[in-house]
Design a protein around this motif. Structure first.
Motif: not given
Length: 244
Positions: A25-45
């Motif tokens: 769960q710790r790893m998943l929570s961090q991955r959610v945040v990291l990829h949300a930040l990348l999504g904010l830059r327009g990264d759809a993947a």
């Protein structure tokens, strides 16, 4: 919310799996945040990855708290206090899940419109802010499951020691019976020969029982818990031999 009743005989294997699930769960929570930040830059993947991680995170939390056909849910007082007591782990984890879902929804709309807005930025910022205290909470949960594993192992060792005690008592009584039977067979002379064969076989069975108990006592989880408890076994076997 429906919670399963406490299961006192949960196995160490199941608790070990729960430790792995809670740790993930710790790893998943961090991955959610990291990829949300990348999504904010327009990264759809990256946004797709964030969604997948969030779905897994939410499903895993449900398995930990509510249980399923394999896992027992919240099975101890300590875990119940952590999830539903002062630290409100269940409430806080579900709140984080809602924040993440809201951020992902905003980002999906933003990517479709090919433009970022202040609502998306605010949602991702709020999610990022919540991530650090959540990580500490998830670490505390993982530690709690590790503590439960130690308790389960200690309880299993205690039960095993009790079984050894019971076997020792049975062996002692059987030795007394064998001793009396051999004395009676010896007094009966030639008429007691068949009876002597039976008592010899009984002594053999007792010896097998003693070896079984010694094998259990020799295991790491019981060796330290009762080092001197069964020192009389050798004497019992000797008595049976003397009776012959």
């Amino acid at each position: 919310m429906n919670m399963r009743e406490t299961i006192p005989d949960i196995s160490a294997e199941i608790v070990g799996e729960l430790i792995n699930l809670a740790g993930r769960q710790r790893m998943l929570s961090q991955r959610v945040v990291l990829h949300a930040l990348l999504g904010l830059r327009g990264d759809a993947a990256a946004l797709v990855v964030a969604r997948d991680c969030l779905d897994t995170f939410a499903a895993s939390h449900a398995r930990l708290v509510e249980g399923d056909d394999h896992f027992p849910g919240v099975f101890s007082t300590a875990l119940r206090e952590l999830y539903f007591g002062a630290r409100k782990a269940d409430e806080r984890i579900r709140a984080f899940t809602k924040l993440a879902a809201h951020a992902c929804a905003c980002l999906e709309r933003s990517i479709e419109a090919s433009t970022a807005d202040s609502v998306c930025e605010a949602a991702v910022t709020e999610l990022t802010t919540a991530a650090t205290p959540l990580l500490e909470l998830l670490q505390a949960l993982t530690q709690a499951y590790q503590d439960e594993l130690r308790s389960v192992e200690a309880a299993a060792a205690k039960r095993q020691a009790g079984i050894v005690d019971e076997l020792a008592s049975i062996s002692l009584r059987a030795n007394i019976v064998a001793l009396n039977a051999r004395v009676a067979a010896a007094r009966a002379g030639q008429f007691g020969r068949e009876f002597a064969v039976i008592t010899a076989e009984l002594a053999h069975v007792i010896g097998e029982m003693d070896r079984l108990v010694q094998g259990v006592v020799g295991k790491p989880e019981t060796r330290n818990s009762a080092p001197e408890r069964h020192s009389g076994f050798r004497n019992q076997r000797m008595h049976a031999r003397l009776a012959g």
